[in-house]
Scaffold this motif. Structure first.
Motif, PDB file in Angstrom:
ATOM      1  N   ALA A 117      58.305  13.725  64.588  1.00  0.00           N
ATOM      2  CA  ALA A 117      57.032  13.892  65.292  1.00  0.00           C
ATOM      3  C   ALA A 117      56.777  12.768  66.289  1.00  0.00           C
ATOM      4  CB  ALA A 117      55.890  13.950  64.287  1.00  0.00           C
ATOM      5  N   SER A 118      55.979  13.084  67.296  1.00  0.00           N
ATOM      6  CA  SER A 118      55.451  12.096  68.221  1.00  0.00           C
ATOM      7  C   SER A 118      53.936  12.036  68.044  1.00  0.00           C
ATOM      8  CB  SER A 118      55.826  12.444  69.664  1.00  0.00           C
ATOM      9  OG  SER A 118      55.442  13.766  69.979  1.00  0.00           O
ATOM     10  N   VAL A 119      53.338  10.977  68.553  1.00  0.00           N
ATOM     11  CA  VAL A 119      51.922  10.706  68.295  1.00  0.00           C
ATOM     12  C   VAL A 119      51.059  11.196  69.454  1.00  0.00           C
ATOM     13  CG1 VAL A 119      50.223   8.921  67.772  1.00  0.00           C
ATOM     14  CG2 VAL A 119      52.564   8.709  66.900  1.00  0.00           C
TER      15      VAL A 119
ATOM     16  N   SER B 130      51.238   5.079  69.614  1.00  0.00           N
ATOM     17  CA  SER B 130      52.223   5.969  70.233  1.00  0.00           C
ATOM     18  C   SER B 130      53.650   5.596  69.855  1.00  0.00           C
ATOM     19  CB  SER B 130      52.077   5.940  71.761  1.00  0.00           C
ATOM     20  OG  SER B 130      52.275   4.630  72.255  1.00  0.00           O
ATOM     21  N   HIS B 131      53.840   4.377  69.328  1.00  0.00           N
ATOM     22  CA  HIS B 131      55.163   3.915  68.904  1.00  0.00           C
ATOM     23  C   HIS B 131      55.395   4.117  67.404  1.00  0.00           C
ATOM     24  CE1 HIS B 131      55.799   2.213  72.871  1.00  0.00           C
ATOM     25  NE2 HIS B 131      54.652   1.566  72.770  1.00  0.00           N
ATOM     26  N   GLY B 132      54.539   4.900  66.752  1.00  0.00           N
ATOM     27  CA  GLY B 132      54.702   5.159  65.327  1.00  0.00           C
ATOM     28  C   GLY B 132      53.915   4.179  64.481  1.00  0.00           C
TER      29      GLY B 132
ATOM     30  N   ILE C 101      45.994  14.229  60.362  1.00  0.00           N
ATOM     31  CA  ILE C 101      46.070  13.442  59.131  1.00  0.00           C
ATOM     32  C   ILE C 101      44.837  12.562  59.043  1.00  0.00           C
ATOM     33  CG2 ILE C 101      47.429  11.820  57.770  1.00  0.00           C
ATOM     34  CD1 ILE C 101      49.893  12.673  59.268  1.00  0.00           C
ATOM     35  N   GLY C 102      44.049  12.748  57.987  1.00  0.00           N
ATOM     36  CA  GLY C 102      42.824  11.983  57.840  1.00  0.00           C
ATOM     37  C   GLY C 102      41.837  12.300  58.955  1.00  0.00           C
ATOM     38  N   ASP C 103      41.063  11.291  59.334  1.00  0.00           N
ATOM     39  CA  ASP C 103      40.003  11.496  60.323  1.00  0.00           C
ATOM     40  C   ASP C 103      40.453  11.240  61.758  1.00  0.00           C
ATOM     41  OD1 ASP C 103      38.159  12.039  58.291  1.00  0.00           O
ATOM     42  OD2 ASP C 103      37.706   9.908  58.028  1.00  0.00           O
ATOM     43  N   GLN C 104      41.630  10.607  61.930  1.00  0.00           N
ATOM     44  CA  GLN C 104      41.965  10.130  63.261  1.00  0.00           C
ATOM     45  C   GLN C 104      43.305  10.611  63.799  1.00  0.00           C
ATOM     46  OE1 GLN C 104      41.778   5.915  62.335  1.00  0.00           O
ATOM     47  NE2 GLN C 104      39.704   5.752  63.175  1.00  0.00           N
ATOM     48  N   VAL C 105      44.342  10.576  63.001  1.00  0.00           N
ATOM     49  CA  VAL C 105      45.704  10.695  63.507  1.00  0.00           C
ATOM     50  C   VAL C 105      46.091  12.147  63.762  1.00  0.00           C
ATOM     51  CG1 VAL C 105      48.145  10.292  62.953  1.00  0.00           C
ATOM     52  CG2 VAL C 105      46.429   8.536  62.451  1.00  0.00           C
ATOM     53  N   ARG C 106      46.716  12.384  64.903  1.00  0.00           N
ATOM     54  CA  ARG C 106      47.250  13.693  65.255  1.00  0.00           C
ATOM     55  C   ARG C 106      48.704  13.532  65.678  1.00  0.00           C
ATOM     56  NH1 ARG C 106      43.179  14.118  63.144  1.00  0.00           N
ATOM     57  NH2 ARG C 106      41.357  15.413  63.619  1.00  0.00           N
ATOM     58  N   LEU C 107      49.576  14.318  65.074  1.00  0.00           N
ATOM     59  CA  LEU C 107      51.007  14.248  65.350  1.00  0.00           C
ATOM     60  C   LEU C 107      51.507  15.581  65.879  1.00  0.00           C
ATOM     61  CD1 LEU C 107      52.307  12.451  62.114  1.00  0.00           C
ATOM     62  CD2 LEU C 107      51.528  11.403  64.249  1.00  0.00           C
TER      63      LEU C 107
ATOM     64  N   ILE D 170      46.015  16.491  54.964  1.00  0.00           N
ATOM     65  CA  ILE D 170      46.783  16.864  56.144  1.00  0.00           C
ATOM     66  C   ILE D 170      46.505  18.334  56.453  1.00  0.00           C
ATOM     67  CG2 ILE D 170      49.085  17.085  57.157  1.00  0.00           C
ATOM     68  CD1 ILE D 170      50.032  14.890  55.272  1.00  0.00           C
ATOM     69  N   TRP D 171      46.183  18.607  57.731  1.00  0.00           N
ATOM     70  CA  TRP D 171      45.966  19.975  58.184  1.00  0.00           C
ATOM     71  C   TRP D 171      46.969  20.319  59.269  1.00  0.00           C
ATOM     72  CZ3 TRP D 171      42.031  16.481  57.405  1.00  0.00           C
ATOM     73  CH2 TRP D 171      41.030  16.826  56.481  1.00  0.00           C
ATOM     74  N   LEU D 172      47.341  21.577  59.326  1.00  0.00           N
ATOM     75  CA  LEU D 172      48.130  22.101  60.433  1.00  0.00           C
ATOM     76  C   LEU D 172      47.176  22.788  61.387  1.00  0.00           C
ATOM     77  CD1 LEU D 172      50.969  22.711  61.632  1.00  0.00           C
ATOM     78  CD2 LEU D 172      50.906  24.863  60.352  1.00  0.00           C
ATOM     79  N   GLU D 173      47.193  22.367  62.656  1.00  0.00           N
ATOM     80  CA  GLU D 173      46.316  22.946  63.654  1.00  0.00           C
ATOM     81  C   GLU D 173      47.075  23.942  64.511  1.00  0.00           C
ATOM     82  OE1 GLU D 173      44.510  19.813  65.897  1.00  0.00           O
ATOM     83  OE2 GLU D 173      43.213  19.196  64.232  1.00  0.00           O
TER      84      GLU D 173
END
Length: 273
Positions: A255-257, A32-34, A208-214, A269-272
């Protein structure tokens, strides 16, 4: 939830000490802190009681001549390792060096302390050059940092290669290198001629990838730091002037996490929405 592939991670950067040059990465853990370890340290100007930042180049432009990198990969589950700083004269010190603050102060010509946590209501001085379109002209204002951090705003900054290419086309004599814009994530869009494509992502969610959402919170207005000499690049006020005249001072997004994890260079990278 619908997903649209918008690009991939071209490269990653972490800046262990605020306003110093950072380190390019193949992968990074994100919380959450980048990016773990990003802006973990900052210099404190003893005289002014403010965080030292190249946003006030009349005092701190020289910080861009310092290089900072962790001595080993930081992890969120353990205390941060020492950070190594290479001074402009080539001298190398770490955050654990006994006389590190004396050495930094002597190199900068100002009394500084090396901080690993942000004081309450920490702020910095931001200089506004005489460029038409800026809110202030040849003036210094105070920028209050988010509580408990050394970030200017959001914990992650992203920019696309197409935005930098678009600005380069508008000002061919300029050098719109990523290091001038200090992103954490440089994105290669799916279409090379996508223009300022990330503008349309504000308010959306990037996977981004399998895990990260921003969560894309805002567009990113630029400042005087983009114009400063660094890494062999000349000082060039027209970098900022071009960004203001042709794109309302905007280049990139903040962005925030929403969900942390590990990201890698070349991750899709996908845009949801």
């Amino acid at each position: 939830m619908a997903q649209t592939r918008v690009g991939s991670v071209a490269t990653l950067w972490r800046y262990p000490v605020k306003s110093m040059l950072g380190e390019e990465l193949e992968s990074s853990e994100i919380t959450s802190h980048g990016l773990v370890g990003d802006r973990a340290y900052a210099l404190w100007d003893v005289a002014s009681g403010r965080v030292a930042s190249a946003k006030n180049p009349k005092k701190w432009a020289q910080l861009l001549d310092f290089q900072a990198a962790f001595v080993e990969t930081p992890q969120s589950t353990t205390p941060l390792p020492a950070v190594q700083m290479v001074l402009p004269d080539g001298t190398s010190v770490t955050s654990e060096t006994e006389a590190v603050e004396d050495m930094l102060s002597q190199s900068l010509g100002r009394s500084v302390q090396l901080l690993s946590s942000a004081p309450e209501k920490a702020s910095l001085d931001q200089y506004w050059p005489e460029v038409e379109g800026t809110v202030h002209q040849d003036a210094v204002t105070e920028l209050v940092l988010p509580t408990g951090t050394f970030f200017d705003s959001c914990p992650i900054h992203l920019v696309t290669t197409s935005t930098l290419s678009s600005l380069q086309a508008l000002y061919p004599d300029g050098q719109f290198e990523p290091c001038r814009f200090r992103p954490n994530i440089l994105i290669e869009p799916t279409e090379s001629d996508a223009g300022f494509v990330e503008d349309a992502w504000v308010g959306g969610l990037l996977a981004i990838g399998d895990q990260v959402r921003l969560q894309i919170d805002t567009a990113c207005p630029r400042c005087v730091v983009t114009t400063l000499a660094q890494q062999g690049l000349p000082q060039d006020l027209d970098i900022l002037r071009t960004t203001i005249q042709h794109h309302t001072m905007i280049a990139g997004i903040r962005a925030s996490v929403v969900q942390g994890g590990i990201i890698h260079r070349h991750d899709p990278i996908w845009l949801e929405s």
